[in-house]
Design an enzyme around this catalytic site. Structure first.
Site, mmCIF file in Angstrom:
data_model
loop_
_atom_site.group_PDB
_atom_site.id
_atom_site.type_symbol
_atom_site.label_atom_id
_atom_site.label_comp_id
_atom_site.label_asym_id
_atom_site.label_seq_id
_atom_site.Cartn_x
_atom_site.Cartn_y
_atom_site.Cartn_z
ATOM 1 N N GLU A 124 0.556 -0.997 0.192
ATOM 2 C CA GLU A 124 -0.021 -0.071 0.037
ATOM 3 C C GLU A 124 0.554 0.898 0.052
ATOM 4 O OE1 GLU A 124 -4.212 1.986 1.953
ATOM 5 O OE2 GLU A 124 -1.884 0.950 3.320
ATOM 6 N N ALA A 135 -2.877 9.614 5.974
ATOM 7 C CA ALA A 135 -2.323 9.475 6.848
ATOM 8 C C ALA A 135 -0.974 8.510 6.075
ATOM 9 C CB ALA A 135 -2.288 8.412 8.017
ATOM 10 N N HIS A 213 -9.828 -0.305 1.147
ATOM 11 C CA HIS A 213 -10.878 0.460 2.501
ATOM 12 C C HIS A 213 -11.691 1.373 1.999
ATOM 13 C CE1 HIS A 213 -7.088 3.324 1.950
ATOM 14 N NE2 HIS A 213 -6.850 2.886 3.740
ATOM 15 N N ALA A 217 -10.487 7.801 1.795
ATOM 16 C CA ALA A 217 -8.487 8.371 1.208
ATOM 17 C C ALA A 217 -9.508 8.027 -0.739
ATOM 18 C CB ALA A 217 -7.874 7.703 1.180
ATOM 19 N N ARG A 224 -24.704 12.595 -9.515
ATOM 20 C CA ARG A 224 -23.245 12.874 -10.761
ATOM 21 C C ARG A 224 -21.885 12.810 -10.397
ATOM 22 N NH1 ARG A 224 -27.773 17.435 -9.655
ATOM 23 N NH2 ARG A 224 -25.981 18.164 -9.015
ATOM 24 N N HIS A 248 -13.966 4.789 11.247
ATOM 25 C CA HIS A 248 -13.924 5.248 9.404
ATOM 26 C C HIS A 248 -15.240 4.968 8.665
ATOM 27 C CE1 HIS A 248 -9.545 4.011 10.955
ATOM 28 N NE2 HIS A 248 -9.587 4.560 9.884
ATOM 29 N N ASP A 270 -6.568 -2.928 9.123
ATOM 30 C CA ASP A 270 -6.037 -2.030 8.668
ATOM 31 C C ASP A 270 -5.438 -1.256 9.950
ATOM 32 O OD1 ASP A 270 -5.248 0.318 7.126
ATOM 33 O OD2 ASP A 270 -5.782 1.492 7.220
ATOM 34 N N LEU A 303 -7.437 10.931 10.229
ATOM 35 C CA LEU A 303 -7.625 8.669 10.844
ATOM 36 C C LEU A 303 -6.630 8.190 10.367
ATOM 37 C CD1 LEU A 303 -10.895 7.721 10.496
ATOM 38 C CD2 LEU A 303 -10.115 8.968 12.665
#
Length: 391
Positions: A124, A135, A213, A217, A224, A248, A270, A303
């Protein structure tokens, strides 16, 4: 080392067809038989061990620490029912990211006594948007062919997160997919059409795609402007990671994802290094983090991952109205299949004996990894309850 002695576990077995009283026969690290047992204890639930495809740390350890950090996190999460996990990197200077992947590769071969199985890593970062860091530290990079060469030569990455708008992202996604790496869309500012295009390319190549997740993010869903979340939920094949810690993702958003994709939602933690340690100061990717209850934040309030464990995620899914068999699938079978692990994720003859036993309150009592019993021990701040299981 896998025990060769036969063991029989009795309780309410969560089989593919649902809960049933029975006996699970284990030998050589595998399930060798499943037999009916009307007299099996009614207050002992035996489920497939949890599979966490996105976990940075726990128990004071972090993937970026190398060997010792990996051992700490593997043991903490095993005590909370996770029998398989993918140690997950964070965006850092390239050399540090590769060092972390090498450490996962080394430990994958050796195993972690008393810990979860580590079949590979989740990369990641650094191939994410600098405008959607969350973060993550600001060391983003583009997925260039030479960087992909270096990663794929190591043959340890099972899942990767990409922002589809990056230069070379689609070509990188195809290379990863053809190498058997699950391609996750996350930390992105892409629009829905761009995300859908990348997902279609991955599917056409025979690869696995996912949301990293979901909802976090990547912006929200509007009529629309459905954004990445809308594209991912409406895709017929992509699996959807969700951090179900009450911080989250709102329970209603979770139920929305379940309604849109009932067979494709998977629970993740996570989790960061502070998981299992209670309130206080910690760090993530070299950044200071404050933990208060379920909330872990950077100094600016962002977060910073979670302190969630998979047993707590399972309980919250059930509390949100998801039947236990479906919640178990989200915690075990769906994530296992999403990263190509077909030898685990359900209680079936011939599969690995990766098991978690729960009491009626869905609290962890015992954990077995590859037929080896992991004895839960008290961990301050953890959400499991130690107990015993008589073979």
């Amino acid at each position: 080392m896998t025990s060769t002695e036969p063991t029989v576990l009795r309780g309410q077995l969560l089989l593919p067809g649902g809960l049933t009283p029975g006996a699970l026969h284990v030998q050589g690290g595998r399930v060798t038989a499943v037999t009916p047992d009307p007299a099996a204890p009614t207050d002992r639930l035996i489920l497939p061990g949890f599979v966490d495809t996105h976990v940075h740390g726990g128990g004071g350890g972090d993937t970026m620490d190398g060997r010792e950090g990996l051992i700490r996190l593997a043991r903490l999460h095993a005590r909370c029912g996770t029998t398989t996990l993918l140690p997950t990197t964070i965006t850092n200077p390239w050399g540090r990211v590769m060092d972390a992947l090498h450490a996962v590769a080394d430990l994958r071969r050796q195993g972690v006594p008393g810990g979860a199985d580590l079949p590979g890593a989740h990369l990641e970062g650094p191939f994410i948007s600098a405008q959607r860091l969350g973060a993550q530290p600001p060391f983003t990079l583009d997925p260039t062919p030479d960087r992909l060469d270096e990663i794929l030569r190591l043959d340890v990455v099972r899942a990767v997160t990409l922002a589809p708008e990056l230069p070379g992202a689609t070509a990188a996604a195809l290379r990863f997919a053809r190498a058997g790496v699950r391609v996750g869309v996350g930390h992105t500012r892409a629009d829905a059409d761009t995300v859908s295009g990348l997902l279609a390319a991955v599917h056409a190549s025979g690869g696995q795609a996912a949301a990293t997740h979901l909802f976090n993010a990547m912006g929200g869903v509007e009529g629309r402007a459905p954004g990445p979340a809308g594209a991912l939920m409406s895709d017929p094949l992509a699996t959807l990671e969700i951090i179900l810690d009450g911080v989250h993702v709102h329970d209603t958003a979770f139920r929305l994802a379940c309604a849109a994709a009932p067979e494709r939602v998977m629970l993740i933690t996570d989790a960061m290094r502070a998981a299992g340690l209670g309130d206080g100061q910690s760090e993530l990717g070299g950044q200071p983090v404050t933990v208060r209850g379920p909330l872990a934040t950077l100094p600016d309030g962002t977060l910073a991952g979670s302190v969630l464990t998979m047993d707590a995620a399972l309980r919250r899914a059930v509390a949100a109205g998801i039947p236990l068999p479906q919640a178990s699938r989200m915690a075990s079978l769906t994530p296992a299949r999403s990263v190509g692990l077909h030898d685990r994720g359900e209680l079936r003859v011939g599969l690995r004996a990766d098991l978690v036993t729960l009491n009626a309150a869905l609290e962890v009592q015992d954990v077995w990894v590859g037929g080896q019993r992991v004895h839960p021990a008290h961990v301050p701040g953890a959400t499991h309850t130690p107990g015993t299981l008589s073979p």
